[in-house]
Design a protein around this motif. Structure first.
Motif, PDB file in Angstrom:
ATOM      1  N   LYS A  25     -18.222 -36.333   8.867  1.00 11.78           N
ATOM      2  CA  LYS A  25     -16.985 -35.620   8.521  1.00 11.78           C
ATOM      3  C   LYS A  25     -15.782 -36.269   9.205  1.00 11.78           C
ATOM      4  O   LYS A  25     -14.738 -36.479   8.589  1.00 11.78           O
ATOM      5  N   TRP A  29     -12.344 -38.365   7.490  1.00  6.53           N
ATOM      6  CA  TRP A  29     -11.576 -37.142   7.679  1.00  6.53           C
ATOM      7  C   TRP A  29     -10.746 -36.758   6.456  1.00  6.53           C
ATOM      8  O   TRP A  29     -10.763 -35.604   6.025  1.00  6.53           O
ATOM      9  N   TYR A  32     -13.011 -35.644   3.708  1.00  3.24           N
ATOM     10  CA  TYR A  32     -13.622 -34.374   4.111  1.00  3.24           C
ATOM     11  C   TYR A  32     -12.632 -33.219   3.946  1.00  3.24           C
ATOM     12  O   TYR A  32     -12.979 -32.166   3.401  1.00  3.24           O
ATOM     13  N   THR A  50     -12.514 -26.414   8.174  1.00  2.56           N
ATOM     14  CA  THR A  50     -12.378 -27.870   8.243  1.00  2.56           C
ATOM     15  C   THR A  50     -12.461 -28.351   9.686  1.00  2.56           C
ATOM     16  O   THR A  50     -13.091 -29.373   9.966  1.00  2.56           O
TER      17      THR A  50
END
Length: 135
Positions: A25, A29, A32, A50
């Motif tokens: 993740k 980034w 994601y 998140t």
């Protein structure tokens, strides 16, 4: 027979799983964050998740390393895997109005049904760790 070697193996496996998941993740980034926006949750929840999910995954990996925190981390790993499995089960059984994004690195290539089966197995491994530690 001592359960300790099995606990260490399960802990090591879960550490690798959580570190891989968090780093995949964090390494991607932007992708994601975009994928999290495509989830079935309200946008405000996705914004929180998140950041919380990779931080939680790294925290669990760290807690699994130490004897004093391993049981808590094992229970938490089981709980988190159970939640992930329920979420994926919702996609498999079409509970949601639309399919959520499958944004889990290697796991995203599996398809929902295989991902669901894999998550059931991972949840059972975490449960086995809890049970072995509670013996």
């Amino acid at each position: 027979m001592s359960t300790y070697p099995f606990i260490i193996i399960i802990s090591g496996f879960l550490v690798a799983l959580w570190v891989y998941s968090a780093l995949s993740k964090l390494s991607y980034w932007t992708a994601y964050k975009h994928a999290m926006k495509a989830q079935v949750f309200p946008n405000w929840i996705c914004k929180i998740l998140t950041y919380v999910i990779p931080a939680l995954e790294l925290a669990l990996a760290l807690l699994l390393i130490f004897n004093k925190t391993r049981l808590l981390a094992m229970y938490s790993s089981f709980f988190l895997m159970f939640l992930f499995t329920l979420y994926i089960g919702g996609a498999v059984y079409q509970v949601y109005s639309r399919y959520p994004c499958a944004c889990g690195g290697l796991f995203s290539r599996l398809g929902w049904k295989k991902h669901f089966k894999l998550n059931i197995g991972l949840t059972l491994i975490a449960l086995a760790g809890v049970l072995l530690m509670e013996l």
